[in-house]
Design an enzyme around this catalytic site. Structure first.
Site, mmCIF file in Angstrom:
data_model
loop_
_atom_site.group_PDB
_atom_site.id
_atom_site.type_symbol
_atom_site.label_atom_id
_atom_site.label_comp_id
_atom_site.label_asym_id
_atom_site.label_seq_id
_atom_site.Cartn_x
_atom_site.Cartn_y
_atom_site.Cartn_z
ATOM 1 N N TYR A 164 0.837 -1.205 0.000
ATOM 2 C CA TYR A 164 0.000 0.000 0.000
ATOM 3 C C TYR A 164 0.875 1.261 0.000
ATOM 4 O O TYR A 164 0.641 2.210 -0.762
ATOM 5 C CB TYR A 164 -0.871 -0.082 1.244
ATOM 6 N N GLY A 165 1.904 1.268 0.833
ATOM 7 C CA GLY A 165 2.783 2.433 0.937
ATOM 8 C C GLY A 165 3.526 2.692 -0.360
ATOM 9 O O GLY A 165 3.668 3.843 -0.796
ATOM 10 N N LYS A 168 1.104 4.188 -2.745
ATOM 11 C CA LYS A 168 0.663 5.535 -2.369
ATOM 12 C C LYS A 168 1.744 6.584 -2.615
ATOM 13 O O LYS A 168 1.435 7.697 -3.034
ATOM 14 C CB LYS A 168 0.209 5.549 -0.904
ATOM 15 N N ALA A 196 -9.590 9.034 7.654
ATOM 16 C CA ALA A 196 -11.043 9.040 7.833
ATOM 17 C C ALA A 196 -11.538 7.704 8.364
ATOM 18 O O ALA A 196 -10.954 6.663 8.102
ATOM 19 C CB ALA A 196 -11.722 9.340 6.508
ATOM 20 N N ALA A 197 -12.622 7.808 9.089
ATOM 21 C CA ALA A 197 -13.268 6.613 9.619
ATOM 22 C C ALA A 197 -14.110 5.984 8.522
ATOM 23 O O ALA A 197 -15.177 6.489 8.178
ATOM 24 C CB ALA A 197 -14.147 7.013 10.792
ATOM 25 N N ARG A 199 -14.608 1.882 6.302
ATOM 26 C CA ARG A 199 -14.376 0.442 6.530
ATOM 27 C C ARG A 199 -12.884 0.121 6.422
ATOM 28 O O ARG A 199 -12.414 -0.884 6.941
ATOM 29 C CB ARG A 199 -15.189 -0.398 5.552
HETATM 30 P P1 NAI Z 1 -13.403 2.367 1.205
HETATM 31 O O1 NAI Z 1 -13.011 0.943 1.220
HETATM 32 O O2 NAI Z 1 -14.683 2.761 1.854
HETATM 33 O O3 NAI Z 1 -13.435 2.944 -0.288
HETATM 34 C C1 NAI Z 1 -12.710 2.436 -1.347
HETATM 35 C C2 NAI Z 1 -13.662 2.178 -2.480
HETATM 36 O O4 NAI Z 1 -12.916 1.791 -3.658
HETATM 37 C C3 NAI Z 1 -14.626 1.023 -2.182
HETATM 38 O O5 NAI Z 1 -15.959 1.475 -2.309
HETATM 39 C C4 NAI Z 1 -14.259 -0.044 -3.212
HETATM 40 O O6 NAI Z 1 -15.355 -0.805 -3.666
HETATM 41 C C5 NAI Z 1 -13.664 0.799 -4.327
HETATM 42 N N1 NAI Z 1 -12.791 0.012 -5.203
HETATM 43 C C6 NAI Z 1 -11.866 -0.906 -4.837
HETATM 44 N N2 NAI Z 1 -11.275 -1.441 -5.901
HETATM 45 C C7 NAI Z 1 -11.829 -0.837 -6.996
HETATM 46 C C8 NAI Z 1 -11.619 -0.964 -8.388
HETATM 47 N N3 NAI Z 1 -10.723 -1.836 -8.882
HETATM 48 N N4 NAI Z 1 -12.336 -0.184 -9.221
HETATM 49 C C9 NAI Z 1 -13.258 0.688 -8.740
HETATM 50 N N5 NAI Z 1 -13.493 0.841 -7.422
HETATM 51 C C10 NAI Z 1 -12.795 0.089 -6.556
HETATM 52 O O7 NAI Z 1 -12.177 3.167 1.861
HETATM 53 P P2 NAI Z 1 -11.891 4.730 2.049
HETATM 54 O O8 NAI Z 1 -11.272 4.873 3.362
HETATM 55 O O9 NAI Z 1 -13.055 5.548 1.688
HETATM 56 O O10 NAI Z 1 -10.715 4.937 0.985
HETATM 57 C C11 NAI Z 1 -10.762 5.851 -0.088
HETATM 58 C C12 NAI Z 1 -9.335 6.162 -0.506
HETATM 59 O O11 NAI Z 1 -8.667 6.877 0.547
HETATM 60 C C13 NAI Z 1 -8.471 4.934 -0.791
HETATM 61 O O12 NAI Z 1 -7.624 5.192 -1.881
HETATM 62 C C14 NAI Z 1 -7.660 4.789 0.476
HETATM 63 O O13 NAI Z 1 -6.476 4.098 0.268
HETATM 64 C C15 NAI Z 1 -7.440 6.246 0.824
HETATM 65 N N6 NAI Z 1 -7.064 6.471 2.196
HETATM 66 C C16 NAI Z 1 -7.963 6.315 3.195
HETATM 67 C C17 NAI Z 1 -7.578 6.558 4.496
HETATM 68 C C18 NAI Z 1 -8.533 6.474 5.608
HETATM 69 O O14 NAI Z 1 -8.134 6.863 6.731
HETATM 70 N N7 NAI Z 1 -9.768 6.025 5.400
HETATM 71 C C19 NAI Z 1 -6.185 6.900 4.830
HETATM 72 C C20 NAI Z 1 -5.339 7.099 3.706
HETATM 73 C C21 NAI Z 1 -5.780 6.867 2.437
#
Ligand code: NAI
Length: 302
Positions: A164-165, A168, A196-197, A199
């Site tokens: 992941y790192g 990113k 962010a909070a 899943r």
């Molecule tokens: P999340 O799991 O709720 O959202 C990620 C979404 O991407 C999911 O709805 C998933 O179905 C979708 N997804 C996964 N693979 C896919 C693909 N191949 N094509 C289309 N959609 C796909 O998680 P969250 O936290 O909302 O993450 C959003 C972004 O923020 C991610 O890139 C995550 O790495 C990044 N992020 C989040 C952090 C956090 O604290 N929540 C911290 C740092 C980065």
């Protein structure tokens, strides 16, 4: 002054939940026509669902305009089809938020190479594919706003997230070349490191913190970074109402005398070579060699 997205068409990848959903809702509330992309898989990337459709229903119910796209960011043809469909329907694409992502955490010692590859594929290659799919459109329009989603793990590291790192920090790197290549066509490219909070963090953030880190607190930073007056080449952190910038910096080169250009000579100067006094932020890779040449010139004069 209200920041409006009226007349803009925005694609948000991975917008079926979490942060992407929050961005999509607010973009639509501010007048954008929104493509809610999400294949609707589980946190580890397995399976599919109608998550994107549900967010579209929410937007429509609130009086906004949106369409769902179930394509995977890992499939370039699917990203091309998404953009073609968007252009047919709404005539262009002004904003792309690369947000889709998955997790497959394990210490590097225990990590399956396939899990390394897949995580890099979804985050880094997926963002490159979605960006490549909109790039010509944005160039033709002389307007584009692109946001890459990095992470503190990419910028600073985190135990158990080597895959992941790597992906990113790669996204911050992608920003740094695309902002240069996009500049003459008014394409601005930025990097966001959210907390962010969702899943993704439900078993990582402690329970009290989970409440503070509502995804809505990241929205102001994300939307500003894709707005008309957005900066370019910024790396911004956002979470729980706290916002900050991060930079990749360099200190002024120390020029060693020819006789000191040995491993021992380098070791003897380690303190000065790693001293951060005079740090600056290079605006492109060429800046490194320029800084070295200027230091050599100064050393020769001195
Ligand atoms: P999340 O799991 O709720 O959202 C990620 C979404 O991407 C999911 O709805 C998933 O179905 C979708 N997804 C996964 N693979 C896919 C693909 N191949 N094509 C289309 N959609 C796909 O998680 P969250 O936290 O909302 O993450 C959003 C972004 O923020 C991610 O890139 C995550 O790495 C990044 N992020 C989040 C952090 C956090 O604290 N929540 C911290 C740092 C980065």
């Amino acid at each position: 002054m209200t920041i409006s997205f009226a007349g803009r068409v925005a694609i948000v990848t991975g917008a079926g939940g979490g942060l992407g959903r929050a961005y999509a809702l607010e973009l639509a509330r501010r007048g954008a026509k929104v493509v809610v992309n999400d294949l609707g898989g589980a946190r580890d990337g397995s399976g599919t669902s109608d998550a994107a459709l549900r967010v579209v229903e929410e937007i429509l119910a609130a009086g906004g305009e949106a369409i769902a796209d179930g394509g995977s960011v890992t499939e370039f043809e699917q990203m091309q089809a998404m953009v073609a469909h968007t252009r047919e329907k709404w005539g262009g694409v002004h904003v792309l938020i690369n947000n889709a992502g998955i997790l497959r955490d394990k210490s590097f010692a225990k990590m399956d190479p396939a899990d390394f590859e897949l995580v890099v594929k979804v985050h880094l290659i997926g963002s490159a594919f979605a960006t490549k799919a909109v790039w010509d459109t944005m160039r033709e329009q002389n307007y584009g706003r692109i946001l890459m989603t990095a992470s503190s793990t990419g910028l600073f590291g985190n135990f158990g997230q080597a895959n992941y790192g790597a992906a990113k920090l790669g996204l911050a790197g992608l920003t740094k070349t695309l902002y240069l290549e996009g500049a003459k066509n008014n394409i601005k490219v930025n990097t966001l490191a959210p907390v962010a909070a969702t899943r993704m963090t439900e078993d990582i953030l402690p329970e009290e913190a989970f409440k503070l880190f509502a995804p809505e607190n990241v929205v102001p930073a994300a939307l500003y970074l894709v707005s008309e007056d957005a900066p370019t080449n910024a790396i911004i952190g956002a979470g729980a109402g706290g916002y900050h910038s991060a930079w990749v910096t360099m200190n002024p080169p120390l020029v060693l005398a020819p006789e000191d250009r040995t491993v021992e000579g380098f070791a003897a100067q380690w303190g000065r070579i790693s001293d951060r006094s005079g740090d600056f932020v290079p605006q492109s890779g060429a800046h490194q060699s320029q800084a070295i040449l200027s230091a050599i010139e100064a050393a020769m004069k001195g």
